[in-house]
Motif scaffolding. Sequence first.
Motif, short mmCIF file in Angstrom:
data_model
loop_
_atom_site.label_atom_id
_atom_site.label_comp_id
_atom_site.label_asym_id
_atom_site.label_seq_id
_atom_site.Cartn_x
_atom_site.Cartn_y
_atom_site.Cartn_z
N GLY A 201 0.94 -1.32 0.07
CA GLY A 201 -0.06 -0.16 -0.19
C GLY A 201 0.84 1.33 -0.19
O GLY A 201 0.33 2.32 0.27
N SER A 202 2.18 1.00 -0.32
CA SER A 202 3.03 2.28 -0.27
C SER A 202 3.01 3.02 -1.64
O SER A 202 4.00 2.88 -2.24
CB SER A 202 4.44 1.83 0.16
N VAL A 203 1.73 3.68 -1.87
CA VAL A 203 1.83 4.28 -3.46
C VAL A 203 2.89 5.05 -3.53
O VAL A 203 3.34 5.16 -4.61
CB VAL A 203 0.37 4.81 -3.63
N HIS A 204 3.11 6.08 -2.52
CA HIS A 204 4.32 6.88 -2.92
C HIS A 204 5.75 6.33 -3.30
O HIS A 204 6.38 6.94 -4.14
CB HIS A 204 4.52 7.92 -1.37
N ASP A 205 6.07 5.42 -2.37
CA ASP A 205 7.37 4.55 -2.76
C ASP A 205 7.01 4.10 -4.30
O ASP A 205 8.52 3.91 -5.15
CB ASP A 205 7.58 3.43 -1.83
N ALA A 206 6.01 3.46 -4.57
CA ALA A 206 5.90 2.90 -5.90
C ALA A 206 6.12 3.85 -7.07
O ALA A 206 6.53 3.75 -7.99
CB ALA A 206 4.61 2.35 -6.17
N GLU A 207 5.49 4.93 -6.84
CA GLU A 207 5.46 6.05 -7.77
C GLU A 207 7.11 6.60 -7.80
O GLU A 207 7.45 6.97 -8.93
CB GLU A 207 4.60 7.21 -7.34
N ARG A 208 7.67 6.64 -6.78
CA ARG A 208 9.14 7.04 -6.86
C ARG A 208 9.99 6.03 -7.70
O ARG A 208 10.76 6.43 -8.52
CB ARG A 208 9.60 7.15 -5.52
N ILE A 209 9.61 4.71 -7.43
CA ILE A 209 10.03 3.75 -8.10
C ILE A 209 10.03 3.77 -9.85
O ILE A 209 11.01 3.75 -10.61
CB ILE A 209 10.14 2.23 -7.63
N LEU A 210 8.76 4.14 -9.86
CA LEU A 210 8.34 4.09 -11.60
C LEU A 210 9.07 5.29 -12.04
O LEU A 210 9.54 5.12 -13.24
CB LEU A 210 6.70 4.50 -11.39
N ARG A 211 9.16 6.53 -11.47
CA ARG A 211 9.66 7.64 -11.82
C ARG A 211 11.14 7.50 -12.12
O ARG A 211 11.80 7.89 -13.26
CB ARG A 211 9.67 8.69 -10.85
N ASN A 212 11.87 6.57 -11.24
CA ASN A 212 13.33 6.38 -11.42
C ASN A 212 13.40 5.72 -12.66
O ASN A 212 14.66 5.74 -13.54
CB ASN A 212 13.94 5.97 -10.37
N ILE A 213 12.66 4.34 -13.02
CA ILE A 213 12.68 3.65 -14.16
C ILE A 213 12.38 4.43 -15.58
O ILE A 213 13.31 4.40 -16.52
CB ILE A 213 11.56 2.54 -14.13
N LEU A 214 11.58 5.42 -15.34
CA LEU A 214 11.20 6.19 -16.68
C LEU A 214 12.21 7.23 -16.87
O LEU A 214 12.54 7.56 -18.26
CB LEU A 214 9.85 6.87 -16.59
N ARG A 215 13.08 7.63 -15.91
CA ARG A 215 13.86 8.70 -16.25
C ARG A 215 15.06 7.89 -16.68
O ARG A 215 15.83 8.76 -17.65
CB ARG A 215 14.19 9.45 -15.01
N LYS A 216 15.42 6.85 -16.82
CA LYS A 216 16.48 6.21 -17.58
C LYS A 216 16.39 6.38 -19.05
O LYS A 216 17.36 6.17 -19.78
CB LYS A 216 16.56 4.63 -17.13
N TYR A 217 14.99 6.56 -19.52
CA TYR A 217 14.87 6.61 -20.93
C TYR A 217 14.36 8.14 -21.29
O TYR A 217 13.81 8.31 -22.29
CB TYR A 217 13.57 5.78 -21.08
N GLY A 218 14.67 9.00 -20.34
CA GLY A 218 14.36 10.40 -20.58
C GLY A 218 13.10 10.85 -20.54
O GLY A 218 12.43 11.65 -21.23
N LEU A 219 12.07 9.94 -19.61
CA LEU A 219 10.66 10.03 -19.81
C LEU A 219 10.25 10.82 -18.22
O LEU A 219 10.81 10.26 -17.21
CB LEU A 219 9.87 8.86 -20.05
N GLU A 220 9.21 11.36 -18.34
CA GLU A 220 8.88 11.90 -16.99
C GLU A 220 7.19 11.55 -17.08
O GLU A 220 6.44 11.66 -18.09
CB GLU A 220 9.08 13.65 -16.85
N ILE A 221 6.69 11.51 -15.89
CA ILE A 221 5.31 11.08 -15.80
C ILE A 221 4.86 12.12 -15.06
O ILE A 221 5.17 12.55 -13.85
CB ILE A 221 4.98 9.71 -15.17
N LYS A 222 3.84 12.73 -15.50
CA LYS A 222 3.02 14.00 -14.64
C LYS A 222 2.01 13.42 -13.55
O LYS A 222 1.26 12.02 -13.85
CB LYS A 222 2.27 14.70 -15.63
N GLY A 223 1.72 14.07 -12.77
CA GLY A 223 0.70 13.77 -11.67
C GLY A 223 1.26 12.99 -10.67
O GLY A 223 0.39 12.30 -9.54
N ILE A 224 2.55 12.49 -10.45
CA ILE A 224 3.02 11.57 -9.57
C ILE A 224 3.94 12.68 -8.77
O ILE A 224 4.70 13.33 -8.98
CB ILE A 224 3.90 10.45 -10.11
#
Length: 228
Positions: A201-224
């Motif tokens: 249920g740690s959605v904040h941590d999940a969003e942080r991990i997802l953001r780090n994965i996407l940044r490796k490809y030069g991508l940003e996800i809004k709303g996180i």
Amino acid sequence: MRMPFFIELSNKTILIIGGGREGAKRAEKYSKTGGRVIVYSRSFDEKIVELGRNGFIELVEGDVDEVDKLEEFIKSSDIVMVTLDTEEYNDLISRIARKHKSLLNLANNAEGTDVVVPIDSSVGPFRIAVTTEGRSSMVAREALQRIVNYLSGEQELVRLAEMIHEVKRIVRRSISDPETRMKIYYQVYHNDDLRNALRSGSVHDAERILRNILRKYGLEIKGIRENE
């Protein structure tokens, strides 16, 4: 051999032959699809009359013995559903439907039907449909409820499906190479830390991990949310 599909019905015409209780259930259900729903019968259940009065469906008074009239409606329909109490007219309707290549559902004969109408429900992003192909609707309903109960307790899967859906939207807009896209989806889906965060249920941590994965490809996800 029958195979499962989810079909967009908003641009389809559904003809229901039989205006009794089963016809009323079908009419109410499919009136919500945005498609054209026609009920052909000698008489109509009160629910069908109400749906027709409110403009959700069309009512056509007619007898199955009026073959020419019936054929005109079958010919212009994508799906034909027979909800008559008797199988007496099944062969006639089946012959006409197949002549005009309309898909046929026989509510009174599961073995002879082209299209099976399952019992269905949804949990978050999941659409679930269950059928025993005429063996027992009661058992199918219980099986469906067990699946719904299971998925309702699996918030990890619900959140993961929504998260990957958002990732796909961003990736498709920014990356054209299919292999790179699949690599990103794979990394998100198989990331143990992300899955554990969603599971706990740690959605904040999940969003942080997802953001780090996407940044490796030069991508940003809004709303996180950013790290605090």
